[in-house]
Design a protein around this motif. Structure first.
Motif, PDB file in Angstrom:
ATOM      1  N   GLU A  99      25.874   9.467  47.766  1.00 59.75           N
ATOM      2  CA  GLU A  99      26.638   8.223  47.697  1.00 59.75           C
ATOM      3  C   GLU A  99      26.127   7.412  46.507  1.00 59.75           C
ATOM      4  OE1 GLU A  99      28.191   5.960  51.217  1.00 59.75           O
ATOM      5  OE2 GLU A  99      26.972   4.364  50.347  1.00 59.75           O
ATOM      6  N   GLY A 102      28.083   2.096  47.878  1.00 63.22           N
ATOM      7  CA  GLY A 102      28.671   1.942  49.202  1.00 63.22           C
ATOM      8  C   GLY A 102      27.687   1.224  50.104  1.00 63.22           C
ATOM      9  N   THR A 103      27.839   1.448  51.398  1.00 65.47           N
ATOM     10  CA  THR A 103      26.989   0.747  52.362  1.00 65.47           C
ATOM     11  C   THR A 103      25.610   1.381  52.502  1.00 65.47           C
ATOM     12  OG1 THR A 103      27.957   2.058  54.137  1.00 65.47           O
ATOM     13  CG2 THR A 103      28.964  -0.087  53.698  1.00 65.47           C
ATOM     14  N   ASN A 109      27.759  -1.750  47.871  1.00 69.54           N
ATOM     15  CA  ASN A 109      29.166  -2.144  47.854  1.00 69.54           C
ATOM     16  C   ASN A 109      29.698  -2.050  49.279  1.00 69.54           C
ATOM     17  OD1 ASN A 109      32.027  -2.304  47.479  1.00 69.54           O
ATOM     18  ND2 ASN A 109      31.700  -1.795  45.323  1.00 69.54           N
ATOM     19  N   ASP A 110      30.159  -3.151  49.819  1.00 69.35           N
ATOM     20  CA  ASP A 110      30.659  -3.161  51.196  1.00 69.35           C
ATOM     21  C   ASP A 110      32.163  -2.941  51.275  1.00 69.35           C
ATOM     22  OD1 ASP A 110      28.109  -3.602  52.224  1.00 69.35           O
ATOM     23  OD2 ASP A 110      28.303  -5.776  51.998  1.00 69.35           O
ATOM     24  N   VAL A 112      33.993  -0.595  49.100  1.00 67.22           N
ATOM     25  CA  VAL A 112      34.393   0.764  48.736  1.00 67.22           C
ATOM     26  C   VAL A 112      33.133   1.608  48.582  1.00 67.22           C
ATOM     27  CG1 VAL A 112      34.596   0.026  46.323  1.00 67.22           C
ATOM     28  CG2 VAL A 112      35.644   2.156  47.018  1.00 67.22           C
ATOM     29  N   ALA A 113      33.219   2.836  49.044  1.00 62.24           N
ATOM     30  CA  ALA A 113      32.115   3.787  48.877  1.00 62.24           C
ATOM     31  C   ALA A 113      32.605   4.915  47.985  1.00 62.24           C
ATOM     32  CB  ALA A 113      31.680   4.349  50.230  1.00 62.24           C
ATOM     33  N   TRP A 184      36.059   6.174  49.013  1.00 64.49           N
ATOM     34  CA  TRP A 184      36.477   5.790  50.371  1.00 64.49           C
ATOM     35  C   TRP A 184      36.722   4.296  50.399  1.00 64.49           C
ATOM     36  CZ3 TRP A 184      34.477   7.463  55.745  1.00 64.49           C
ATOM     37  CH2 TRP A 184      34.646   8.842  55.933  1.00 64.49           C
ATOM     38  N   ARG A 185      37.807   3.912  51.010  1.00 60.98           N
ATOM     39  CA  ARG A 185      38.115   2.491  51.119  1.00 60.98           C
ATOM     40  C   ARG A 185      38.909   2.225  52.401  1.00 60.98           C
ATOM     41  NH1 ARG A 185      38.964  -1.498  47.546  1.00 60.98           N
ATOM     42  NH2 ARG A 185      38.870  -0.258  45.655  1.00 60.98           N
ATOM     43  N   LEU A 189      32.783   2.616  56.234  1.00 65.01           N
ATOM     44  CA  LEU A 189      32.488   3.425  55.050  1.00 65.01           C
ATOM     45  C   LEU A 189      31.387   4.444  55.273  1.00 65.01           C
ATOM     46  CD1 LEU A 189      32.816   0.705  52.276  1.00 65.01           C
ATOM     47  CD2 LEU A 189      34.512   2.401  52.996  1.00 65.01           C
TER      48      LEU A 189
END
Ligand SMILES: [Fe+2]
Length: 201
Positions: A99, A102-103, A109-110, A112-113, A184-185, A189
């Motif tokens: 990753e 992302g989270t 990034n909260d 989109v990953a 991923w959105r 996530l």
């Protein structure tokens, strides 16, 4: 000071910018690229030996990103969502993801990953689905992809594959390993995918 993670993010962004797709351009434009770094311990996986052949298979377009990841594999935190109980030990030895943001990735990034998936040769990643909407771009060609009620189709490097929320999808590799970029959105996530065909597809 620029870090190897900055280098990774730059190459990831540059590769997305090279894709001639309105959907990908829209995704890239919605990403706030000035993300804080997250300090993560490196984590290796059995599948990382595949990175040499992945970098060799790469085209001029995909070489900068794939070679960079191969060169810095031991500084990165690789993950797996499945266990041997899901698809067997052969799958686990030939599967992993990185990753980038992302989270839980190297940048926070909260919304989109995004990252990179590795699958070894002769692997079936069976039907699964998840709430998040997903865009995949294979960085190496030759793997077969299916979604919904459709059959398997070989996808070339650089093709854009879109999985809507909760649509089933599956992949299977041939004689060569696969690396694919994912975004991923719009859902949890870090959710583990639901296995099987219970989704909309
Ligand atoms: Fe997926």
């Amino acid at each position: 000071m620029s870090t190897i993670f900055d280098g990774l993010l730059d190459r990831f962004r540059d590769y997305l910018a090279s894709i001639d797709s309105a959907m990908v351009a829209g995704e890239a434009a919605r990403i706030g690229w000035d993300m804080p770094a997250r300090s993560l311990e490196p984590r290796a996986l059995g599948c990382l030996g595949l990175l040499d052949s992945i970098a060799e298979l790469a085209s001029a377009d995909t070489k900068p990103l794939t070679q960079f990841v191969a060169d810095h594999r031991n500084e990165l935190r690789w993950g797996q969502t499945y266990t041997a109980a899901d698809f067997g030990q052969g799958f686990i030895d030939n599967y992993g993801w990185l990753e980038v943001f992302g989270t839980r990735g190297h940048f926070v990034n909260d919304e989109v990953a995004a990252g990179l998936l590795i699958l070894g040769p002769d692997i079936v990643y069976p039907d699964h689905h998840h709430i998040a909407e997903e865009v995949y771009i294979p960085l190496t060609g030759g793997a077969e992809w299916r979604m919904g009620e459709g059959g398997f189709h070989i996808r070339a490097a650089g093709e854009v594959i879109h999985h809507a929320s909760n649509v089933n999808h599956a992949m299977r590799t041939g004689k060569e390993p696969l690396m694919a970029l994912y975004i991923w959105r719009g859902g949890p996530l870090a959710q583990k995918s639901t296995i099987g065909s219970g989704g909309r597809g």
